[in-house]
Design a protein around this motif. Sequence first.
Motif, PDB file in Angstrom:
ATOM      1  N   THR A  73       0.847  -1.191   0.000  1.00  0.00           N
ATOM      2  CA  THR A  73       0.000   0.000   0.000  1.00  0.00           C
ATOM      3  C   THR A  73       0.887   1.247   0.000  1.00  0.00           C
ATOM      4  N   ASP A  74       0.415   2.307  -0.624  1.00  0.00           N
ATOM      5  CA  ASP A  74       1.142   3.579  -0.580  1.00  0.00           C
ATOM      6  C   ASP A  74       0.897   4.247   0.770  1.00  0.00           C
ATOM      7  N   TYR A  75       1.968   4.643   1.428  1.00  0.00           N
ATOM      8  CA  TYR A  75       1.884   5.323   2.719  1.00  0.00           C
ATOM      9  C   TYR A  75       2.413   6.744   2.561  1.00  0.00           C
ATOM     10  N   ALA A  76       1.670   7.714   3.054  1.00  0.00           N
ATOM     11  CA  ALA A  76       2.081   9.120   2.980  1.00  0.00           C
ATOM     12  C   ALA A  76       3.436   9.328   3.665  1.00  0.00           C
ATOM     13  N   HIS A  77       3.673   8.601   4.747  1.00  0.00           N
ATOM     14  CA  HIS A  77       4.957   8.704   5.463  1.00  0.00           C
ATOM     15  C   HIS A  77       6.123   8.358   4.530  1.00  0.00           C
ATOM     16  N   ASN A  78       5.956   7.318   3.733  1.00  0.00           N
ATOM     17  CA  ASN A  78       7.023   6.915   2.803  1.00  0.00           C
ATOM     18  C   ASN A  78       7.285   7.994   1.762  1.00  0.00           C
ATOM     19  N   MET A  79       6.213   8.627   1.281  1.00  0.00           N
ATOM     20  CA  MET A  79       6.367   9.676   0.266  1.00  0.00           C
ATOM     21  C   MET A  79       7.116  10.888   0.833  1.00  0.00           C
ATOM     22  N   LYS A  80       6.838  11.211   2.101  1.00  0.00           N
ATOM     23  CA  LYS A  80       7.493  12.373   2.710  1.00  0.00           C
ATOM     24  C   LYS A  80       8.944  12.078   3.104  1.00  0.00           C
ATOM     25  N   TRP A  81       9.190  10.918   3.713  1.00  0.00           N
ATOM     26  CA  TRP A  81      10.503  10.630   4.292  1.00  0.00           C
ATOM     27  C   TRP A  81      11.350   9.668   3.468  1.00  0.00           C
ATOM     28  N   GLY A  82      10.725   8.859   2.600  1.00  0.00           N
ATOM     29  CA  GLY A  82      11.474   7.953   1.738  1.00  0.00           C
ATOM     30  C   GLY A  82      12.143   6.789   2.435  1.00  0.00           C
ATOM     31  N   GLY A  84      10.476   4.090   3.690  1.00  0.00           N
ATOM     32  CA  GLY A  84       9.752   2.856   3.429  1.00  0.00           C
ATOM     33  C   GLY A  84       9.102   2.181   4.619  1.00  0.00           C
ATOM     34  N   GLY A  86       6.414   3.267   6.502  1.00  0.00           N
ATOM     35  CA  GLY A  86       5.084   3.754   6.855  1.00  0.00           C
ATOM     36  C   GLY A  86       4.231   2.669   7.486  1.00  0.00           C
TER      37      GLY A  86
END
Length: 138
Positions: A73-82, A84, A86
Amino acid sequence: MFRKIIHVSTKREGEIHNLTPEVIAAVHESAIREGLVHLFVQHSTAALTTIEYEPGVLADLARALSVLAPDDTDYAHNMKWGDGNGRSHVKAALVGPSLVVPVAGGNLCCGTWQQIVLLELDVNAGRERTVVCTITGE
């Protein structure tokens, strides 16, 4: 009041460490006969709970957490911090960072099959985890 720090070294996501022996030792060291043990893990990608420490139920728990916070699943945390992880944060929040167990007669009041465990949930595992064990009572 008595406080002891429990250190746990982890190697991988999904590890489940049985902390019960360390907590029992802390209760005995505290000399508190009647009271409460409060445990708190000082990390946002690890969690504490009780469970029967048996391979089948441990696998069931891992599977249930994967359903609640899937790997793909796409996690907003991963998009912001990179980083992985989330899903690791979500799983830890669902299980929780703390636990309270009674003490009676100088003994931890866990059920027959109930063990206190730390869940390593971070995908970027290989961590040093700190659990604060505070025992209050008389």
